[in-house]
Design a protein around this motif. Structure first.
Motif, short mmCIF file in Angstrom:
data_model
loop_
_atom_site.label_atom_id
_atom_site.label_comp_id
_atom_site.label_asym_id
_atom_site.label_seq_id
_atom_site.Cartn_x
_atom_site.Cartn_y
_atom_site.Cartn_z
N PRO A 4 56.79 12.28 -26.22
CA PRO A 4 57.05 12.88 -27.16
C PRO A 4 57.87 14.00 -28.37
O PRO A 4 58.19 14.54 -26.75
N VAL A 5 57.74 13.84 -29.11
CA VAL A 5 58.93 13.79 -30.19
C VAL A 5 59.02 14.87 -30.94
O VAL A 5 59.89 15.02 -31.62
N ARG A 6 57.90 14.77 -31.25
CA ARG A 6 57.14 15.89 -31.97
C ARG A 6 55.66 16.63 -32.21
O ARG A 6 54.90 15.27 -31.75
N LEU A 7 55.52 17.42 -32.13
CA LEU A 7 54.78 18.27 -32.80
C LEU A 7 53.50 18.16 -33.73
O LEU A 7 54.76 18.55 -35.04
N SER A 8 52.40 17.72 -33.66
CA SER A 8 51.31 17.29 -35.73
C SER A 8 49.79 18.30 -35.34
O SER A 8 49.74 18.38 -34.21
N LEU A 9 49.42 18.96 -35.74
CA LEU A 9 48.91 19.94 -36.40
C LEU A 9 47.59 19.17 -37.50
O LEU A 9 48.48 18.90 -38.28
N ALA A 10 46.70 18.24 -37.29
CA ALA A 10 46.34 17.85 -38.07
C ALA A 10 44.72 18.77 -39.28
O ALA A 10 44.40 19.51 -38.64
N GLN A 11 45.46 18.68 -40.49
CA GLN A 11 45.34 19.64 -40.54
C GLN A 11 43.80 20.32 -40.98
O GLN A 11 43.01 21.32 -41.14
N ALA A 47 51.32 22.11 -20.91
CA ALA A 47 51.55 23.81 -21.38
C ALA A 47 51.36 23.64 -22.93
O ALA A 47 52.54 23.41 -23.01
N ILE A 48 51.24 24.71 -23.44
CA ILE A 48 50.24 25.02 -24.61
C ILE A 48 50.53 26.21 -25.16
O ILE A 48 49.75 26.54 -24.55
N ASP A 113 60.82 18.52 -19.26
CA ASP A 113 62.15 18.67 -18.44
C ASP A 113 61.96 20.48 -18.94
O ASP A 113 63.09 20.63 -18.97
N GLY A 114 61.50 20.65 -19.28
CA GLY A 114 61.15 22.94 -19.31
C GLY A 114 60.97 22.93 -20.92
O GLY A 114 61.41 23.68 -22.05
N SER A 115 62.06 22.21 -22.21
CA SER A 115 62.11 21.94 -23.70
C SER A 115 60.34 21.57 -23.84
O SER A 115 59.85 21.36 -23.80
N HIS A 116 60.50 22.18 -24.88
CA HIS A 116 58.90 22.58 -26.11
C HIS A 116 59.08 22.24 -27.48
O HIS A 116 60.51 21.69 -27.99
N LEU A 117 58.57 21.28 -27.95
CA LEU A 117 58.27 20.91 -29.29
C LEU A 117 57.15 22.00 -30.06
O LEU A 117 56.49 22.72 -29.59
N GLU A 118 57.63 22.51 -31.46
CA GLU A 118 56.79 23.21 -31.90
C GLU A 118 56.61 22.77 -33.38
O GLU A 118 57.08 22.34 -33.45
N THR A 119 55.62 23.58 -34.02
CA THR A 119 55.42 23.49 -34.57
C THR A 119 54.66 24.40 -35.69
O THR A 119 53.91 25.57 -34.62
N GLN A 120 53.85 24.70 -36.91
CA GLN A 120 52.95 25.95 -37.26
C GLN A 120 52.05 25.27 -38.62
O GLN A 120 52.68 24.33 -39.53
N SER A 121 51.66 26.15 -39.06
CA SER A 121 50.42 25.89 -40.36
C SER A 121 50.11 27.06 -40.26
O SER A 121 49.83 28.18 -39.32
N ASP A 122 49.41 26.97 -41.76
CA ASP A 122 48.96 27.95 -41.92
C ASP A 122 47.48 27.50 -41.93
O ASP A 122 46.85 26.37 -41.72
N ILE A 123 46.42 28.51 -41.19
CA ILE A 123 44.85 28.40 -40.97
C ILE A 123 44.33 29.87 -42.17
O ILE A 123 44.58 30.93 -42.37
N ARG A 124 42.24 29.54 -42.55
CA ARG A 124 42.56 30.46 -42.96
C ARG A 124 40.43 30.95 -42.20
O ARG A 124 40.21 29.43 -41.69
N VAL A 125 40.41 31.89 -41.74
CA VAL A 125 39.06 32.14 -41.06
C VAL A 125 38.23 32.85 -42.13
O VAL A 125 38.81 33.46 -43.11
#
Length: 132
Positions: A4-11, A47-48, A113-125
């Motif tokens: 993996p080189v990128r992290l995506s969140l399916a909106q 791990a996530i 390898d100890g590195s990480h990918l990260e992403t963010q998103s708005d979420i409504r609850v």
């Protein structure tokens, strides 16, 4: 083997979740998709960490919840349904739920390898109605 080189969140799968049938969401669901350089989802359990923050609140109280999932746990969240592929994390609030509907979710996916990918998103609850 692809990495993996990128992290995506399916909106459409970043949402509040009602687990008990009572009014108000009891947690969230997030579809995490680690993508390789071709844009293919890599179902490699890792791990996530997931953190939910309330942008309307200042300071440490802004952090509503944090979940740290180990690869063995993450493996149990794999989904492959048609074009829906990834880790569909079902995460009940660990403590109190949020005080506002508009939140931010931050996801970090740890590579071997100890590195990480990260992403963010708005979420409504949906909030539970105030107790009368």
């Amino acid at each position: 083997k692809s990495v993996p080189v990128r992290l995506s969140l399916a909106q459409e799968f970043v949402t509040g979740r009602n687990y008990d049938g009572e009014p108000g969401d009891d947690g969230i669901a997030v579809l995490v998709q680690p993508l390789d350089s071709q844009g293919d989802v890599i179902l490699e359990p890792a791990a996530i960490s997931v953190v939910v923050v309330d942008p309307a609140v200042r300071g440490p109280a802004a952090r509503i919840a944090r979940w740290d999932l180990q690869p063995e746990e993450v493996k149990s969240y794999v989904v492959r349904r048609g074009d829906l592929t990834g880790f569909l994390l079902e995460l009940p609030w660990p403590n109190r739920g949020p005080g506002h509907e508009e939140l931010k979710v931050f996801v970090r996916y740890y590579l071997p390898d100890g590195s990480h990918l990260e992403t963010q998103s708005d979420i409504r609850v949906s909030l539970a109605p105030p107790a009368s």
